[in-house]
Design a protein around this motif. Structure first.
Motif, PDB file in Angstrom:
ATOM      1  N   UNK A 221      -6.899  -7.340   7.425  1.00 44.18           N
ATOM      2  CA  UNK A 221      -7.262  -5.925   7.521  1.00 44.18           C
ATOM      3  C   UNK A 221      -6.243  -5.064   6.792  1.00 44.18           C
ATOM      4  N   UNK A 222      -4.970  -5.465   6.879  1.00 52.90           N
ATOM      5  CA  UNK A 222      -3.905  -4.740   6.202  1.00 52.90           C
ATOM      6  C   UNK A 222      -4.074  -4.812   4.689  1.00 52.90           C
ATOM      7  N   UNK A 223      -4.444  -5.973   4.190  1.00 55.03           N
ATOM      8  CA  UNK A 223      -4.675  -6.166   2.755  1.00 55.03           C
ATOM      9  C   UNK A 223      -5.819  -5.280   2.261  1.00 55.03           C
TER      10      UNK A 223
ATOM     11  N   UNK B  74       0.908   3.533  -7.433  1.00 56.65           N
ATOM     12  CA  UNK B  74       0.105   2.317  -7.622  1.00 56.65           C
ATOM     13  C   UNK B  74       1.016   1.094  -7.726  1.00 56.65           C
ATOM     14  N   UNK B  75       2.123   1.250  -8.444  1.00 54.36           N
ATOM     15  CA  UNK B  75       3.079   0.144  -8.580  1.00 54.36           C
ATOM     16  C   UNK B  75       3.657  -0.250  -7.219  1.00 54.36           C
ATOM     17  N   UNK B  76       4.052   0.746  -6.427  1.00 55.03           N
ATOM     18  CA  UNK B  76       4.625   0.470  -5.103  1.00 55.03           C
ATOM     19  C   UNK B  76       3.595  -0.186  -4.180  1.00 55.03           C
ATOM     20  N   UNK B  77       2.356   0.328  -4.232  1.00 53.17           N
ATOM     21  CA  UNK B  77       1.306  -0.250  -3.391  1.00 53.17           C
ATOM     22  C   UNK B  77       0.951  -1.659  -3.838  1.00 53.17           C
ATOM     23  N   UNK B  78       1.008  -1.905  -5.141  1.00 47.44           N
ATOM     24  CA  UNK B  78       0.720  -3.244  -5.667  1.00 47.44           C
ATOM     25  C   UNK B  78       1.765  -4.247  -5.183  1.00 47.44           C
ATOM     26  N   UNK B  79       3.027  -3.815  -5.213  1.00 49.09           N
ATOM     27  CA  UNK B  79       4.107  -4.674  -4.706  1.00 49.09           C
ATOM     28  C   UNK B  79       3.895  -4.936  -3.214  1.00 49.09           C
TER      29      UNK B  79
ATOM     30  N   UNK C 218       1.075  -4.856  -1.612  1.00 53.49           N
ATOM     31  CA  UNK C 218      -0.112  -5.706  -1.480  1.00 53.49           C
ATOM     32  C   UNK C 218       0.243  -7.166  -1.734  1.00 53.49           C
ATOM     33  N   UNK C 219       1.006  -7.417  -2.791  1.00 48.78           N
ATOM     34  CA  UNK C 219       1.392  -8.796  -3.129  1.00 48.78           C
ATOM     35  C   UNK C 219       2.245  -9.423  -2.027  1.00 48.78           C
ATOM     36  N   UNK C 220       3.162  -8.635  -1.466  1.00 45.62           N
ATOM     37  CA  UNK C 220       4.000  -9.135  -0.375  1.00 45.62           C
ATOM     38  C   UNK C 220       3.157  -9.478   0.851  1.00 45.62           C
TER      39      UNK C 220
ATOM     40  N   UNK D  84       1.213 -12.618   0.154  1.00 46.95           N
ATOM     41  CA  UNK D  84       2.075 -13.794   0.252  1.00 46.95           C
ATOM     42  C   UNK D  84       2.352 -14.146   1.713  1.00 46.95           C
ATOM     43  N   UNK D  85       2.563 -13.128   2.532  1.00 46.99           N
ATOM     44  CA  UNK D  85       2.801 -13.359   3.954  1.00 46.99           C
ATOM     45  C   UNK D  85       1.570 -13.979   4.615  1.00 46.99           C
ATOM     46  N   UNK D  86       0.400 -13.484   4.225  1.00 50.69           N
ATOM     47  CA  UNK D  86      -0.840 -14.013   4.790  1.00 50.69           C
ATOM     48  C   UNK D  86      -1.029 -15.474   4.398  1.00 50.69           C
ATOM     49  N   UNK D  87      -0.750 -15.787   3.130  1.00 56.79           N
ATOM     50  CA  UNK D  87      -0.887 -17.175   2.656  1.00 56.79           C
ATOM     51  C   UNK D  87       0.111 -18.085   3.366  1.00 56.79           C
TER      52      UNK D  87
END
Length: 296
Positions: free
Chosen positions: A2-4, A266-271, A273-275, A278-281
């Protein structure tokens, strides 16, 4: 997950805003070029008109030992009632463009009020009018669709009514305030005393040579009255053109800054999102490994 989804939604929203601000910047840039051309051409006429007024005033002053005896030139040291005219934009999203003009108008108005002088306020532009209305300041004139579409006839109608009151002795001074265009990245608030004409500013520079024009004594007042009238009318009109060019340059800067800020977000949100991804994976892998271990 949901966070993603939430972060992804925010990224899409910011990108949409960025497209809008980028488009507005391009529109303002195109409008600025046109407004700048008109303001530049108008400034040439305004300069020549001022030079002519300067020359005639100086010649009349030289021919009269007591100076210029004209209603448009007489400075009242103790004014009782004055007119203040300000010009702001009809639209927002232009940074501190309107705030600077409103701040200056408010400051000058307060100075005169504190000195016991009655102030009549006339506004051009929705943003300035809305501010003073909200603060319950009574206004003599309110024109909310002139600054975005400068019109000589309408601006003349506004200023002429104030000039008539000045000539009739109902007011002692007319002050004009507007935020003018300096260059593409700079605007400047101008405060100008329209009436009485400040004779201290009417000084011929070395670059302006006196012509062979001669003014007959009998025609002094008639000529000067007509010239000052035209000078005041065109100064009012030019302030609208100058303000419009400054508005577009200010909006172009504001939209450029907004576009850059959206890009950074957008750059900050992308970072972020990726974090989160990665945590979800990692969490899923741990759960799978833990499940396999429990089956052994």
């Amino acid at each position: 997950m949901a966070n993603l989804k939430e972060i992804k939604r925010k990224i899409a929203s910011v990108k949409g805003t960025q497209k809008t601000t980028r488009a507005m910047k391009l529109v303002s840039s195109a409008k600025l070029k046109r407004a700048e051309e008109i303001a530049t051409r108008s400034k040439v006429y305004a300069t020549k008109l001022t030079e002519l007024l300067t020359e005639i005033a100086q010649k009349m002053s030289q021919s009269n030992e007591d100076g210029i005896d004209n209603v448009f030139m007489k400075e009242n040291k103790n004014p009782k009632k004055i007119d203040i005219v300000f010009v702001t934009s009809d639209k927002g999203l232009c940074g501190g463009f309107n705030h600077q003009t409103i701040k200056e108008a408010n400051k000058i108005m307060q100075e005169y009020v504190d000195a016991g002088v009655e102030v009549r306020l006339s506004g051009v532009g929705k943003k300035g009018i809305a501010f003073f209305k909200y603060n319950q300041v009574e206004m003599l004139n309110q024109i909310d669709d002139l600054s975005s579409k400068p019109d000589y006839a309408r601006s003349t109608e506004l200023i002429s009514s104030l000039v008539e009151d000045y000539v009739a002795g109902e007011t002692d001074k007319i002050i004009l305030i507007h935020n003018g265009y300096v260059n593409m990245i700079m605007q400047k608030v101008y405060t100008q005393q329209l009436l009485p004409v400040d004779t201290s500013t009417l000084e011929l520079t070395k670059s302006i040579a006196l012509s062979e024009m001669e003014v007959e004594p009998d025609d002094d007042d008639t000529l000067l009255d007509a010239l000052v009238q035209k000078y005041v009318e065109y100064t009012m009109y030019y302030s609208l053109l100058d303000s419009l060019a400054a508005e577009h340059s200010a909006r172009m800067q504001a939209m450029d800054a907004a576009t850059n800020n959206a890009g950074d977000m957008v750059k900050k949100l992308s970072v972020k999102y990726n974090k989160a991804r990665q945590e979800a994976i990692t969490t899923e892998l741990i759960e799978i490994i833990s499940g396999m271990e429990s089956l052994k």
